[in-house]
Each structure stands twice: as C-alpha cells, then as structure tokens.
Design a protein around this motif. Structure first.
Motif, PDB file in Angstrom:
ATOM      1  N   UNK A 178      61.619  20.337   4.303  1.00  0.00           N
ATOM      2  CA  UNK A 178      61.176  21.270   3.739  1.00  0.00           C
ATOM      3  C   UNK A 178      61.594  22.054   3.389  1.00  0.00           C
ATOM      4  N   UNK A 179      62.510  23.109   3.380  1.00  0.00           N
ATOM      5  CA  UNK A 179      63.226  24.478   1.904  1.00  0.00           C
ATOM      6  C   UNK A 179      64.661  24.648   2.675  1.00  0.00           C
ATOM      7  N   UNK A 180      64.260  23.825   4.210  1.00  0.00           N
ATOM      8  CA  UNK A 180      65.271  24.086   4.671  1.00  0.00           C
ATOM      9  C   UNK A 180      66.892  23.058   4.684  1.00  0.00           C
ATOM     10  N   UNK A 181      68.425  23.783   4.148  1.00  0.00           N
ATOM     11  CA  UNK A 181      68.909  23.634   3.726  1.00  0.00           C
ATOM     12  C   UNK A 181      70.096  22.288   4.669  1.00  0.00           C
ATOM     13  N   UNK A 182      69.576  23.300   6.167  1.00  0.00           N
ATOM     14  CA  UNK A 182      70.058  22.614   7.411  1.00  0.00           C
ATOM     15  C   UNK A 182      69.431  21.788   8.562  1.00  0.00           C
ATOM     16  N   UNK A 183      67.984  21.378   7.968  1.00  0.00           N
ATOM     17  CA  UNK A 183      67.100  20.233   8.555  1.00  0.00           C
ATOM     18  C   UNK A 183      66.547  18.717   7.893  1.00  0.00           C
ATOM     19  N   UNK A 184      67.386  18.038   8.222  1.00  0.00           N
ATOM     20  CA  UNK A 184      66.986  16.645   7.923  1.00  0.00           C
ATOM     21  C   UNK A 184      66.653  15.117   8.393  1.00  0.00           C
ATOM     22  N   UNK A 185      65.795  14.782   8.206  1.00  0.00           N
ATOM     23  CA  UNK A 185      65.441  13.263   8.299  1.00  0.00           C
ATOM     24  C   UNK A 185      65.216  11.891   8.268  1.00  0.00           C
ATOM     25  N   UNK A 186      65.343  11.249   9.213  1.00  0.00           N
ATOM     26  CA  UNK A 186      65.921   9.820   8.889  1.00  0.00           C
ATOM     27  C   UNK A 186      64.934   9.144   9.695  1.00  0.00           C
ATOM     28  N   UNK A 187      64.736   7.594   9.844  1.00  0.00           N
ATOM     29  CA  UNK A 187      63.724   6.360  10.163  1.00  0.00           C
ATOM     30  C   UNK A 187      64.771   5.489  10.232  1.00  0.00           C
ATOM     31  N   UNK A 188      64.969   4.990  11.633  1.00  0.00           N
ATOM     32  CA  UNK A 188      65.692   3.558  11.997  1.00  0.00           C
ATOM     33  C   UNK A 188      64.920   2.317  11.356  1.00  0.00           C
ATOM     34  N   UNK A 189      65.727   1.092  11.875  1.00  0.00           N
ATOM     35  CA  UNK A 189      65.449   0.025  11.339  1.00  0.00           C
ATOM     36  C   UNK A 189      63.986  -0.095  12.436  1.00  0.00           C
ATOM     37  N   UNK A 190      64.280   0.080  13.372  1.00  0.00           N
ATOM     38  CA  UNK A 190      63.613  -0.126  14.770  1.00  0.00           C
ATOM     39  C   UNK A 190      62.446   0.837  14.512  1.00  0.00           C
ATOM     40  N   UNK A 191      62.164   2.068  13.583  1.00  0.00           N
ATOM     41  CA  UNK A 191      61.010   2.634  13.656  1.00  0.00           C
ATOM     42  C   UNK A 191      61.452   3.996  14.174  1.00  0.00           C
ATOM     43  N   UNK A 192      62.605   4.583  14.708  1.00  0.00           N
ATOM     44  CA  UNK A 192      62.863   5.547  15.640  1.00  0.00           C
ATOM     45  C   UNK A 192      63.304   6.348  14.484  1.00  0.00           C
ATOM     46  N   UNK A 193      62.021   7.202  14.470  1.00  0.00           N
ATOM     47  CA  UNK A 193      62.205   9.110  13.610  1.00  0.00           C
ATOM     48  C   UNK A 193      63.371   9.833  14.275  1.00  0.00           C
ATOM     49  N   UNK A 194      64.011  10.499  13.801  1.00  0.00           N
ATOM     50  CA  UNK A 194      65.339  11.969  13.587  1.00  0.00           C
ATOM     51  C   UNK A 194      64.958  12.684  12.791  1.00  0.00           C
ATOM     52  N   UNK A 195      65.309  13.440  13.734  1.00  0.00           N
ATOM     53  CA  UNK A 195      65.587  15.026  12.683  1.00  0.00           C
ATOM     54  C   UNK A 195      66.725  15.503  13.054  1.00  0.00           C
ATOM     55  N   UNK A 196      68.127  16.140  12.526  1.00  0.00           N
ATOM     56  CA  UNK A 196      69.351  16.587  12.708  1.00  0.00           C
ATOM     57  C   UNK A 196      69.246  18.148  12.329  1.00  0.00           C
ATOM     58  N   UNK A 197      69.275  18.585  13.140  1.00  0.00           N
ATOM     59  CA  UNK A 197      68.848  20.021  12.980  1.00  0.00           C
ATOM     60  C   UNK A 197      71.201  20.363  12.736  1.00  0.00           C
ATOM     61  N   UNK A 198      71.243  22.147  12.022  1.00  0.00           N
ATOM     62  CA  UNK A 198      72.624  22.138  12.531  1.00  0.00           C
ATOM     63  C   UNK A 198      72.028  23.982  11.703  1.00  0.00           C
ATOM     64  N   UNK A 199      71.731  24.825  13.068  1.00  0.00           N
ATOM     65  CA  UNK A 199      72.280  25.736  12.863  1.00  0.00           C
ATOM     66  C   UNK A 199      72.571  27.226  14.147  1.00  0.00           C
ATOM     67  N   UNK A 200      72.950  28.493  13.406  1.00  0.00           N
ATOM     68  CA  UNK A 200      73.647  29.410  14.214  1.00  0.00           C
ATOM     69  C   UNK A 200      74.029  29.175  15.775  1.00  0.00           C
ATOM     70  N   UNK A 201      74.606  29.132  15.620  1.00  0.00           N
ATOM     71  CA  UNK A 201      74.399  29.081  17.594  1.00  0.00           C
ATOM     72  C   UNK A 201      76.169  30.348  17.840  1.00  0.00           C
ATOM     73  N   UNK A 202      75.871  31.255  19.136  1.00  0.00           N
ATOM     74  CA  UNK A 202      76.561  32.253  19.059  1.00  0.00           C
ATOM     75  C   UNK A 202      76.712  32.270  20.382  1.00  0.00           C
ATOM     76  N   UNK A 203      76.232  31.262  21.558  1.00  0.00           N
ATOM     77  CA  UNK A 203      76.098  31.462  23.058  1.00  0.00           C
ATOM     78  C   UNK A 203      76.937  31.378  23.571  1.00  0.00           C
ATOM     79  N   UNK A 204      78.200  30.097  22.915  1.00  0.00           N
ATOM     80  CA  UNK A 204      78.609  29.592  23.481  1.00  0.00           C
ATOM     81  C   UNK A 204      80.106  29.646  22.708  1.00  0.00           C
TER      82      UNK A 204
END
Length: 167
Positions: free
Chosen positions: A24-50
């Motif tokens: 989409x439009x988010x510069x912090x959300x990424x997608x890729x698929x492995x050779x094994x057909x496993x699909x991943x999203x990598x998200x980097x987001x703000x977090x002030x909990x820890x």
C-alpha cells in the motif's frame, strides 16, 4: 515521539535475497515470498510501551502461518530491511517474539543467532530479555546503532520496563 524516515526500497532490494515490495502507501510495511512459498510481512511501527521515550517495533508476520524451513535467504532479506532502517534512522528498534504458537523461544534464539552472525554486527548494540507475563514466556530484544545518543537512556528504560512487566 519521533518521526521515522522512510526506508529506501531500492536499497533494501539491492541487499535482499528475496524481492521486497512495499504494501500500500505505507513506507513501513513490507512484503516478500520465500522460495518455499511462505509469505511474510515485515512491519516497523512506533512503540512506546517498552521504551517510554520512544522506539520502533519490528514485527515479522508469517501471513498464512505456514511452516518455514531454515532459509538463509530469509535472514539476508530481513537483515537488509533492518540495515536500511538503521541507515535512515538512528533510533531504537524492539523485537518481541510472537507467542501464539508457543515457538517464541526458538524464534528468539534464531533471531539472536542471525543478528550475532550478521556481517555488520559490530555497528549495533543488542540486548535481550526474557520472562513470563501472565504465565506465558516472552522474549524481546532492544537493538540500536552504537552511536545512538539516546542508547543509554533507552537501555535503562528497557531494563526498567521488562523488570516491571515480567513476573
């Protein structure tokens, strides 16, 4: 809270083993698929909990929760995204393992091993913490460039928060 600088997809793909796409439009959300057909999203987001003074959380999402065999290309792709984050931002990143399938200890060991064998490891500080929260074992890590002027403050906040949260 800080504003995260957008990651350069071209830089990521120059170093990644798998083709990475932005979602989409988010510069912090990424997608890729492995050779094994496993699909991943990598998200980097703000977090002030820890880290109350501010940090970003890295989420690794196996979209369809498929079994994922050991894959050095996955490591190379993930590390390309993390490296680009730190090239564009001198901030703190948190990694908290997923707990829904009780494989968090394995995920944590794998992530730490990947990070400790990363060719540019000397540029970064990583510290892990583990403990139970509400009867469930949790693993997390704080990662930062060593030249981050807020590193000591972030470590202290991370230690304080994890000691408070863990039983």
């Amino acid at each position: 809270m800080f504003v995260m600088n957008a990651l350069n997809l071209e830089n990521i793909n120059r170093n990644a083993a798998y083709q990475v796409e932005q979602v989409g439009e988010s510069p912090y959300l990424f997608y890729f698929m492995t050779d094994y057909g496993v699909e991943y999203e990598i998200v980097i987001k703000s977090n002030d909990v820890f880290i109350p003074s501010g940090a970003y959380a890295l989420d690794i999402i196996n979209i369809w929760q498929q079994p994922s065999p050991g894959d050095p290309k996955f490591k190379q792709t993930l590390m390309a995204i993390i490296e680009e984050f730190f090239m564009q931002n001198n901030d703190v990143m948190l990694y908290v393992t997923e707990t829904k399938d009780r494989k968090q200890a394995s995920r944590n060991r794998l992530f730490v091993r990947w990070f400790n064998t990363y060719e540019y490891r000397e540029r970064f500080f990583i510290k892990t913490a583990e403990g139970t929260m509400e009867g469930q074992m949790n693993f997390m890590a704080i990662i930062s460039r060593k030249d981050n002027p807020r590193l000591q403050e972030a470590i202290e906040e991370f230690d304080e928060t994890t000691s408070f949260l863990f039983d």
